[in-house]
Design an enzyme around this catalytic site. Structure first.
Site, PDB file in Angstrom:
ATOM      1  N   ASN A  47      30.265  41.365  30.341  1.00 10.74           N
ATOM      2  CA  ASN A  47      30.696  40.218  30.398  1.00 10.74           C
ATOM      3  C   ASN A  47      29.934  39.460  29.119  1.00 10.74           C
ATOM      4  OD1 ASN A  47      32.549  39.572  32.600  1.00 10.74           O
ATOM      5  ND2 ASN A  47      30.716  40.430  33.521  1.00 10.74           N
TER       6      ASN A  47
ATOM      7  N   GLU B 249      32.594  44.707  38.388  1.00 12.02           N
ATOM      8  CA  GLU B 249      32.196  44.899  37.163  1.00 12.02           C
ATOM      9  C   GLU B 249      30.785  45.634  37.107  1.00 12.02           C
ATOM     10  OE1 GLU B 249      35.056  41.964  34.229  1.00 12.02           O
ATOM     11  OE2 GLU B 249      33.053  41.338  35.184  1.00 12.02           O
TER      12      GLU B 249
ATOM     13  N   THR C   2      42.557  45.405  34.453  1.00 12.73           N
ATOM     14  CA  THR C   2      41.832  44.939  33.074  1.00 12.73           C
ATOM     15  C   THR C   2      40.429  45.731  32.881  1.00 12.73           C
ATOM     16  OG1 THR C   2      40.919  43.352  34.403  1.00 12.73           O
ATOM     17  CG2 THR C   2      42.876  42.803  33.322  1.00 12.73           C
TER      18      THR C   2
ATOM     19  N   LYS D 152      44.303  44.765  41.516  1.00  6.09           N
ATOM     20  CA  LYS D 152      43.328  44.948  40.476  1.00  6.09           C
ATOM     21  C   LYS D 152      42.523  43.924  40.479  1.00  6.09           C
ATOM     22  CE  LYS D 152      43.026  42.761  37.166  1.00  6.09           C
ATOM     23  NZ  LYS D 152      42.146  41.582  36.695  1.00  6.09           N
TER      24      LYS D 152
ATOM     25  N   THR E  67      42.605  36.997  45.980  1.00  8.67           N
ATOM     26  CA  THR E  67      42.116  37.643  44.727  1.00  8.67           C
ATOM     27  C   THR E  67      42.735  38.092  43.932  1.00  8.67           C
ATOM     28  OG1 THR E  67      40.035  38.525  43.948  1.00  8.67           O
ATOM     29  CG2 THR E  67      40.990  39.639  45.882  1.00  8.67           C
TER      30      THR E  67
END
Lengths: 400, 400
Positions: free
Chosen positions: B395, B273, B147, B173, B184
């Site tokens: 985000n 991220e 993603t 991922k 996770t």
């Protein structure tokens, strides 16, 4: 609530204060004190961080002696935390200096510090500073305690006790390292009402659970947290009984106290480091109050919810994920979620909503997220803020 | 460890796979499968989020039946989470479509999804996509499951079992909503070694505690997490006994398995991220292993530590604050802290250090923070990443 009124910040009868620049910071005020002209009933709640700072530990110990205190000296810039025996000695020295100047016993003086962890206080500057502090009624101390806060956080409410006009005033600081487990950062409440120390402590311990303990900025709990309240009884003017439990006066006092603590706590969340918005989570229909509060705090504590609020993105999946990882009793099929009063999730399923209206709700200064768990009748609230570029900027360079 | 060697990513004997663009995403690959030519022993660990997504719940139920599985179909872009009865039906349909195409029982097929919560799968696209998937040995599925990840995360290790060359390969991922409580995001490990399902499950459940469960990106736990392992025994070529506990082969397999899981977990943290750095916390001298792991995870999970690492700021007070708020047994006077091998805190007090050298340690791709609690002899590790402007950027606009 009875006849109460919020007024401009003012000191209750018999309280004095001052603040100044002592040289701990470059320019801003960094040292202050406040005190009652007579010994006041005192109550405190303190950080649960195991590395409790020297001033916090000293104030806790001091208030525990007789549930009395007359004044507190506070500095910002340096937390006097993780400073070992030297730090303990410095806190004691501050206590003695203030006691000597006011001509009261050291056991009636509290000490508070906030700022960088691990540095010792430059005691010459502190000593000179305390020497210069005056018996005034200005509000400089509400500035002198700030660190990354953008403005002072204050409140004053008038109410009646035994038919006399009383005032309760509070002020606090806190912007980062905010995720209190018992109390947060520095919060001070003073009143000229007459309340015993033990009753004050009981009320404070209860009230922080739904106020200061329900805010979060970044999930980090400071080593220096404390909320302290002093009640000196000076509004009443003559020897009358202290507040008695479950009387009408008691109810009024309790509600005023709650409002003061709740409003100060929300001010901290609103002024969270880098924040552009206050986020309020209201949780309804929980099996227990603890469940409701836990779920509310999980929502405002989620980095992903916080960034979504910053971006004005109605990403309710992140709210669901935050709810689902708590220990609360949840029925996974009955959850409703609203932004303001706009439903976005009904019975745990996404529901069609106007992106425009939700975007408007998310662009407000105060973003309200309401969750109905439909699993009981208990309620809870929590407050946080959005997570922004500025939060990263502030904290990537705080010490250096 | 015995004769083992890390090699380029490759499929173990008897495993096939493929990936393609089915139209769930704009351009990138979004659908894939992998399967063994014979039924494989299977083990899985799954999210503890109460809102467990439909595909995750289905795979959990399927593996629980006989601890066997033959293949898994995975899509990215849409998580099929909080999608109610429709979501459950869609997951079942995916299972059936893959089973039919491979001509195996549906009870041998697992399903995994990752992406936005609350949207249902466009089943026409999924159906067309599964129809097009081939029996190849390319690595496209390692891309198709991504993603916000910036690159595929893979590992292959060769080792011996019963004197035969075996391979264990893993891929995963995960980049945001990473704070596993049991597992996770999506992690898959396949091997041609021969291990019973129950032994595989026992090892997986143990190993995730020190690997996937010790990483965090943002403190949020996804609804779709799973780590699944398939062992098909095809390397051995003939009917020989499964792996037997406490033999030399068992030790080798366990060590390889740990390495695979640990490396994949660290890859997720490194690719968190917006991250620019992997942060590793090593905790020594703890009273219990749980204490050590808890302290390590608190350090890499602190927003303030994460921003300090981003800013290259040796703000060790934030590490102290993070340690002090855990439930771990701490002696507050005996904590040492190091950046790389440079001591910055000794016996809980700041110690003089070269700002230049510490700045160098903090500017590395992998920042290592070591804490010696001097309170026992247990160790623990955890991995996270820095908190950056880019995390906020990603985000604030993920869904929209």
């Amino acid at each position: 609530m009875g006849k109460t009124a919020e007024i401009e910040f003012t000191w209750p009868k018999g309280f004095y204060s001052d603040g100044l620049h002592s040289g701990l910071r470059k320019k801003r005020l960094d040292l202050g004190w406040f005190f009652s002209e007579v010994p006041a009933s005192a109550a405190g709640v303190y950080t649960t961080n195991k590395f409790c700072a020297a001033p916090t530990a000293l104030t806790k110990k001091t208030i525990a002696l007789k549930q009395q205190l007359q004044g507190i000296v506070v500095n910002s810039a340096i937390a006097n935390s993780c400073t070992g025996a030297q730090g303990q000695q410095d806190a004691l020295t501050e206590q003695l200096l203030m006691a000597k100047k006011l001509e009261v016993k050291p056991e009636l003086i509290g000490v508070a510090s906030t700022g960088v962890i691990g540095e010792t206080l430059p005691m010459e500057k502190i000593k000179n500073g305390i020497n210069k502090l005056q018996k005034t009624q200005n509000a400089k101390i509400t500035e002198a305690i700030l660190t990354t806060d953008t403005h002072p956080k204050t409140i004053s409410i008038q109410f009646e006790q035994a038919g006399k006009l009383c005032t309760m005033s509070g002020f606090c600081k806190g912007s980062g390292m905010i995720h209190p487990k018992m109390a947060t950062m520095l919060g001070f409440v003073v009143t000229d009402a007459k309340v015993s120390g033990s009753m004050l402590q009981e009320m404070l311990s209860n009230e922080v659970e739904t106020t200061f303990n329900q805010i979060t900025v970044d999930g980090d709990t400071s080593t220096n947290d404390m909320v302290v309240t002093l009640a000196n009884g000076q509004a009443l003017g003559q020897q009358i009984p202290e507040l008695i439990k479950d009387t009408e006066d008691y109810q009024v006092f309790k509600e005023v106290y709650h409002q003061v603590l709740s409003q100060l706590a929300q001010e901290i969340a609103r002024d969270g480091e880098g924040a552009t918005k206050l986020v309020e989570a209201n949780v309804l229909g929980a099996k227990t109050k603890v469940d409701a509060q836990q779920v509310a705090k999980a929502i405002v504590g989620s980095s992903l919810v916080k960034t979504a609020v910053f971006g004005g993105d109605a990403n309710w999946g992140r709210i669901i994920a935050a709810i689902g990882i708590t220990a609360a009793d949840i029925n996974v099929d009955t959850v409703d979620i609203y932004f303001d009063d706009i439903p976005v999730v009904t019975q745990s399923l996404g529901t069609a909503f106007s992106e425009e209206k939700v975007a408007e709700a998310l662009s407000k200064d105060k973003v309200t997220i309401t969750v109905d768990l439909h699993n009981g009748d208990k309620k809870g609230q929590a407050w946080g803020c959005d997570l922004t570029y500025k939060y990263v900027q502030i904290n990537a360079s705080y010490r250096s």
